[in-house]
Design an enzyme around this catalytic site. Sequence first.
Site, PDB file in Angstrom:
ATOM      1  CD  GLN A  60      -2.421   6.222  -3.585  1.00  0.00           C
ATOM      2  OE1 GLN A  60      -2.425   7.144  -4.396  1.00  0.00           O
ATOM      3  NE2 GLN A  60      -2.467   6.415  -2.290  1.00  0.00           N
ATOM      4  CG  ASP A 113      -4.556  -0.889  -3.714  1.00  0.00           C
ATOM      5  OD1 ASP A 113      -5.227  -1.938  -3.605  1.00  0.00           O
ATOM      6  OD2 ASP A 113      -4.118  -0.264  -2.743  1.00  0.00           O
ATOM      7  CE1 TYR A 142      -4.058  -4.138   4.111  1.00  0.00           C
ATOM      8  CE2 TYR A 142      -1.684  -4.014   3.841  1.00  0.00           C
ATOM      9  CZ  TYR A 142      -2.952  -4.102   3.289  1.00  0.00           C
ATOM     10  OH  TYR A 142      -3.102  -4.148   1.943  1.00  0.00           O
ATOM     11  NE  ARG A 162      -3.774  -1.334  -0.182  1.00  0.00           N
ATOM     12  CZ  ARG A 162      -4.895  -1.713   0.418  1.00  0.00           C
ATOM     13  NH1 ARG A 162      -4.860  -2.521   1.443  1.00  0.00           N
ATOM     14  NH2 ARG A 162      -6.058  -1.292  -0.011  1.00  0.00           N
ATOM     15  CB  SER A 214      -7.745   0.717  -3.257  1.00  0.00           C
ATOM     16  OG  SER A 214      -6.870   0.690  -2.175  1.00  0.00           O
TER      17      SER A 214
HETATM   18  P1  NAD Z   1      -8.730  -3.722   5.294  1.00  0.00           P
HETATM   19  O1  NAD Z   1      -9.718  -4.077   4.245  1.00  0.00           O
HETATM   20  O2  NAD Z   1      -7.543  -4.580   5.507  1.00  0.00           O
HETATM   21  O3  NAD Z   1      -9.470  -3.582   6.710  1.00  0.00           O
HETATM   22  C1  NAD Z   1     -10.585  -2.740   6.851  1.00  0.00           C
HETATM   23  C2  NAD Z   1     -10.453  -1.897   8.096  1.00  0.00           C
HETATM   24  O4  NAD Z   1     -10.741  -2.685   9.242  1.00  0.00           O
HETATM   25  C3  NAD Z   1      -9.075  -1.282   8.347  1.00  0.00           C
HETATM   26  O5  NAD Z   1      -9.191   0.111   8.399  1.00  0.00           O
HETATM   27  C4  NAD Z   1      -8.664  -1.871   9.701  1.00  0.00           C
HETATM   28  O6  NAD Z   1      -7.901  -0.975  10.471  1.00  0.00           O
HETATM   29  C5  NAD Z   1     -10.023  -2.138  10.313  1.00  0.00           C
HETATM   30  N1  NAD Z   1     -10.031  -3.023  11.489  1.00  0.00           N
HETATM   31  C6  NAD Z   1      -9.336  -4.151  11.727  1.00  0.00           C
HETATM   32  N2  NAD Z   1      -9.624  -4.650  12.950  1.00  0.00           N
HETATM   33  C7  NAD Z   1     -10.554  -3.818  13.489  1.00  0.00           C
HETATM   34  C8  NAD Z   1     -11.238  -3.787  14.714  1.00  0.00           C
HETATM   35  N3  NAD Z   1     -11.058  -4.715  15.656  1.00  0.00           N
HETATM   36  N4  NAD Z   1     -12.108  -2.777  14.922  1.00  0.00           N
HETATM   37  C9  NAD Z   1     -12.315  -1.818  14.008  1.00  0.00           C
HETATM   38  N5  NAD Z   1     -11.687  -1.796  12.824  1.00  0.00           N
HETATM   39  C10 NAD Z   1     -10.814  -2.773  12.571  1.00  0.00           C
HETATM   40  O7  NAD Z   1      -8.281  -2.212   5.053  1.00  0.00           O
HETATM   41  P2  NAD Z   1      -7.969  -1.492   3.677  1.00  0.00           P
HETATM   42  O8  NAD Z   1      -9.138  -0.813   3.180  1.00  0.00           O
HETATM   43  O9  NAD Z   1      -7.301  -2.452   2.774  1.00  0.00           O
HETATM   44  O10 NAD Z   1      -6.929  -0.400   4.174  1.00  0.00           O
HETATM   45  C11 NAD Z   1      -5.819  -0.794   4.975  1.00  0.00           C
HETATM   46  C12 NAD Z   1      -4.837   0.358   5.107  1.00  0.00           C
HETATM   47  O11 NAD Z   1      -4.159   0.614   3.879  1.00  0.00           O
HETATM   48  C13 NAD Z   1      -5.438   1.678   5.515  1.00  0.00           C
HETATM   49  O12 NAD Z   1      -4.541   2.301   6.396  1.00  0.00           O
HETATM   50  C14 NAD Z   1      -5.523   2.467   4.242  1.00  0.00           C
HETATM   51  O13 NAD Z   1      -5.522   3.857   4.446  1.00  0.00           O
HETATM   52  C15 NAD Z   1      -4.244   1.996   3.587  1.00  0.00           C
HETATM   53  N6  NAD Z   1      -4.266   2.123   2.134  1.00  0.00           N
HETATM   54  C16 NAD Z   1      -3.160   2.647   1.507  1.00  0.00           C
HETATM   55  C17 NAD Z   1      -3.117   2.736   0.132  1.00  0.00           C
HETATM   56  C18 NAD Z   1      -1.925   3.308  -0.570  1.00  0.00           C
HETATM   57  O14 NAD Z   1      -1.215   4.103   0.012  1.00  0.00           O
HETATM   58  N7  NAD Z   1      -1.625   2.857  -1.761  1.00  0.00           N
HETATM   59  C19 NAD Z   1      -4.184   2.267  -0.626  1.00  0.00           C
HETATM   60  C20 NAD Z   1      -5.295   1.734   0.041  1.00  0.00           C
HETATM   61  C21 NAD Z   1      -5.309   1.646   1.423  1.00  0.00           C
END
Ligand code: NAD
Length: 372
Positions: free
Chosen positions: A124, A127, A230, A119, A130
């Site tokens: 991006q 991805d 994550y 990530r 996303s």
């Molecule tokens: P994900 O699908 O892995 O998980 C969904 C959400 O569930 C996450 O925000 C996680 O923190 C949350 N979660 C886990 N356990 C939990 C709990 N017990 N209670 C409440 N929430 C809980 O997440 P995602 O959408 O794939 O995103 C993961 C991370 O990657 C985020 O920080 C996001 O900002 C980041 N991200 C970065 C990029 C990039 O820079 N290229 C792109 C997409 C996402």
Amino acid sequence: MHIGIPRETRDGETRVAATPETVKKYVGGKHTVVVERGAGNAARYLDEAYEAAGATLGSAQEALGAELVMKVRAPSAAELPQMKAGAVVIGMLDPFDAEGLAQMAGAGLTGFALEAAPRITRAQSLDVLSSQANLAGYKAVLLAAHHYGRLIPMMMTAAGTLKAARAVVLGTGVAGLQAIATAKRLGAVVEASDVRPAAREQVESLGAKFIDVPFETDEEREIAQGVGGYARPMPPAWMARQAALVSERCKQADIVITTALIPGRPAPTLVSAETVAAMKPGSVLVDLAVERGGNCPLSEKGKVVEKHGVTLIGLTNLPGLVATDASALYARNILDFLKLIINADGALAIQRDDEIVAACLVCEGGNVTRRS
Ligand code: NAD
């Protein structure tokens, strides 16, 4: 290269890995493309559009037998024997499915699982987690609205005022943030929770209220930071405090959307059976984590069920319900990834020292190469 686009065969999979738009770019980039007849039908991309973009239409075997095969889901046991040893396959190949990876390695494939991309900013545009989670978050709210027998926005009418629906979003990664934005657009009052402290600002910037579960120890605070963006499993004491707060918020809610995931682990339980039993009759819960065990033990994979008067939606492929747009974004993700493994002459040139390529490469030369 010779690129194949087979029709997806997994039950309920409506997406396709290339659209006429991306096929046109491949053909313009010195590749030949064979699209299985009907491959895009379920996503409303018709054979004629692929032909007009420069592809030839062929059988499943012809598409699967190409040098480079673009897939949405990992090849099935029936598809693998139709693929050539040494061929490259790109798709959402389930990087945590050790058995599936071993089968692809056994078939001599070079596999790139795009879900494993780091990530980072540079990744991006390719991805897939996303691009698809964003649509899942949007569709989750629309499904909830459809099953909720009342209105979402506050409405003042001559016959009286209707109160706005209250939505709770648990897990505010890509899907959760889009769910918040969509629920807000529909006029709901939204609250949201996430374990990562960074989530608070994002939630508040969308106009939702953050459900704060305070950290009581340095260990809790440290684990909550996560790794690489994550989440990690939180200690039981924090989970218990979160459960109590979530339970209170869910009892007031009309719509609950759960999206919490921890990579490579079962989804954490956030809404217990007791909480569901205490929710308002007619309320709706959409469990986007259902494929990984679910955030609610009462939701059922692939089904919409009613328990304790609450509609529990456990459908698994929400992006597949908006297959045209989901395919368009997914196909562009693949197009972007290809730049890392193909040179300017259109020949295979895998940039192994690139961190995105290295992370996505799951099998090659008969071996599983995934680092876990
Ligand atoms: P994900 O699908 O892995 O998980 C969904 C959400 O569930 C996450 O925000 C996680 O923190 C949350 N979660 C886990 N356990 C939990 C709990 N017990 N209670 C409440 N929430 C809980 O997440 P995602 O959408 O794939 O995103 C993961 C991370 O990657 C985020 O920080 C996001 O900002 C980041 N991200 C970065 C990029 C990039 O820079 N290229 C792109 C997409 C996402």
